[in-house]
Design a protein around this motif. Sequence first.
Motif, short mmCIF file in Angstrom:
data_model
loop_
_atom_site.label_atom_id
_atom_site.label_comp_id
_atom_site.label_asym_id
_atom_site.label_seq_id
_atom_site.Cartn_x
_atom_site.Cartn_y
_atom_site.Cartn_z
N ARG A 432 1.63 7.49 -3.99
CA ARG A 432 1.88 8.30 -5.29
C ARG A 432 0.92 8.22 -6.26
NH1 ARG A 432 7.55 9.44 -5.52
NH2 ARG A 432 8.70 8.69 -4.12
N GLY A 433 -0.19 7.41 -5.93
CA GLY A 433 -1.37 7.11 -6.93
C GLY A 433 -1.05 6.18 -7.72
N GLU A 434 0.06 5.37 -7.84
CA GLU A 434 0.52 4.62 -8.91
C GLU A 434 -0.19 2.95 -8.37
OE1 GLU A 434 4.74 4.76 -8.73
OE2 GLU A 434 4.88 6.90 -9.24
N ALA A 435 -0.96 2.96 -7.35
CA ALA A 435 -1.40 1.55 -6.98
C ALA A 435 -2.56 1.77 -6.01
CB ALA A 435 -0.22 0.52 -6.47
N THR A 436 -3.24 0.78 -5.85
CA THR A 436 -4.36 0.95 -4.89
C THR A 436 -4.11 -0.50 -3.72
OG1 THR A 436 -5.73 -0.80 -5.82
CG2 THR A 436 -5.93 1.44 -6.54
N ILE A 437 -4.87 -0.21 -2.72
CA ILE A 437 -4.61 -1.27 -1.52
C ILE A 437 -4.88 -2.46 -1.99
CG2 ILE A 437 -6.89 -0.82 -0.53
CD1 ILE A 437 -3.88 -0.77 1.65
N MET A 438 -5.89 -2.55 -2.98
CA MET A 438 -6.36 -3.85 -3.44
C MET A 438 -5.43 -4.55 -4.21
SD MET A 438 -9.04 -4.59 -2.12
CE MET A 438 -10.05 -3.77 -1.13
N TYR A 439 -4.23 -3.98 -4.61
CA TYR A 439 -3.05 -4.70 -5.24
C TYR A 439 -2.65 -5.97 -4.01
CZ TYR A 439 -2.44 -1.58 -9.34
OH TYR A 439 -2.71 -0.88 -10.21
N CYS A 440 -2.74 -5.70 -2.93
CA CYS A 440 -2.42 -6.78 -2.01
C CYS A 440 -3.30 -7.57 -1.87
CB CYS A 440 -2.39 -5.76 -0.47
SG CYS A 440 -1.87 -7.08 0.61
N ILE A 441 -2.95 -9.00 -2.08
CA ILE A 441 -3.56 -10.36 -2.12
C ILE A 441 -4.43 -10.32 -0.73
CG2 ILE A 441 -2.80 -11.43 -4.47
CD1 ILE A 441 -1.49 -13.20 -2.37
N PHE A 442 -3.75 -9.99 0.32
CA PHE A 442 -4.47 -10.06 1.62
C PHE A 442 -5.69 -9.17 1.92
CE2 PHE A 442 -0.18 -12.02 1.68
CZ PHE A 442 -0.29 -13.07 2.25
N LYS A 443 -5.40 -8.19 1.34
CA LYS A 443 -6.37 -7.01 1.56
C LYS A 443 -7.57 -7.58 0.59
CE LYS A 443 -4.83 -4.36 4.28
NZ LYS A 443 -5.34 -3.99 5.61
#
Length: 475
Positions: A432-443
């Motif tokens: 939805r464009g409300e977050a990015t994959i980098m919000y995941c601390i593992f990523k």
Amino acid sequence: MKEQDPRLGSLLEDLEEPAQPDPSRLESEVPKSSVRLDPRRCVGCAACMRVCPTEAIRIRKGKAIIKPQLCIDCGECVRVCEHKAGVVLSDPISAIQRFEYRIAVPEASLYGQFIPAVLPNDILAGILDLGFHEVFEAALATERASLLLREYMDRYHGPKPLMTSFCPVVLRLIQLRFPDLADLVVPIDSTLELAVKKLKEERSKQKGIPVEKIGAFYLAGCPARITTIHHPYTGAKTHLDGAISVGEIYKDLMFAIRKRQRAGQKPPQLHGSSALGMRWGTLWGEVEALGLENAIAVSDMKHLVRIMEEIDNHTLTDIEFVECRACYAGCAGGPLMVDNPYRGRSKIQRLCRMFPELSNTEETWARENFERFGSHFDRRMKPLSLEGLDPDPSKAIEKMAQKSKILESLPGIDCGSCGAPNCKALADDIVRGEATIMYCIFKLRDAFLRQKRKKRKSPSSPKRSRAPQQKSQLC
Ligand code: SF4
Ligand code: SF4
């Protein structure tokens, strides 16, 4: 034949004009909610995010925020927040002053919020002392709803179990997560609206006051009831002009009751509802009012979701009726109530034993009025899709595929450090464009390590490499 209820009997006579949906409200796909999280008090602990049954809460920049389209007003986040960041938007008591003639509509669960020596008459008289001219007990309307429900159950031969439409949280949960169950909801929910409409018209004639200057205010124990009055879910017009939280008036009400008691003032006879109507204020109240044996009563969001899943999977077809309430012990445990739910419930049960089962109400009323009332049955409950990723179906399918791909790439441990309740919710937010994959601390960690390795390999790289500019959402 028993004597007809002098107030409600006449109030529900005029059933010709069903409540019409307001088109502008139906157009809106984003439902409103009455719950807010105050960023000044929120410390970002994510306690609310973990309990939210519809995954409506995210932690962004260290603060909890609600996605309004997913909020069903259950109030779980308000209950769980130790920092008192949960706020329910109700009308202030001063709002009643806009009206020349003021009617309070208290719900039966309010009767369970005081010590046993305080009886419904004392409470209703205390409400008048807060600035109202009249009280109309919501239990009078649920009394009629019980009679109609009994009649409905007698006539019904379709799939089972049936559920009632009394708890607005349950309706919203069905709309959002179990749209296929919408047809099992008994569509009897307009008795209060019709009674209030008729009462206002009668008072307008008697007092010579225009209907617009007569205000009816519901005294609510939960945010969901407040929302149904401020923004009706079905889009139907409401005749209630506002909703005041029980928590907001409780202290003043207590004070008014004590003042009367100290002055030795006997309250006037205001209470007229029967045990049949009052019972709806607690869990098992509807089942008992219907006199059903093969029925269950479920409360608490976790249990509710589990039971709905079972109904959805057709494993509860041997049960005739399911009473569903979002709150522990039913409305007596609403998030805006002050006493603990179990004591509240026990006090209402005690009152039900003290008062007659069916006061001034004809047993035959439902049979005689069922057909006319049938035209008011509200089947407009509109399923809302949680998966509505795009209004364009082909784009929505594309986004669904993207979401699955993203989800596969996430660790799947639902740690919540990204500020979403689980990996699936984060994948949804990303699409939805409300977050990015980098919000995941593992990523984020992987990206950091990759960058570090790359810089080491490069001869011109400085000795220290910098991490990607992204922080955990919980910080
Ligand atoms: S009221 Fe309920 S659904 Fe809404 S955000 Fe709070 S916990 Fe979630
Ligand atoms: S159980 Fe009663 S108090 Fe609780 S959300 Fe439902 S209607 Fe409101």
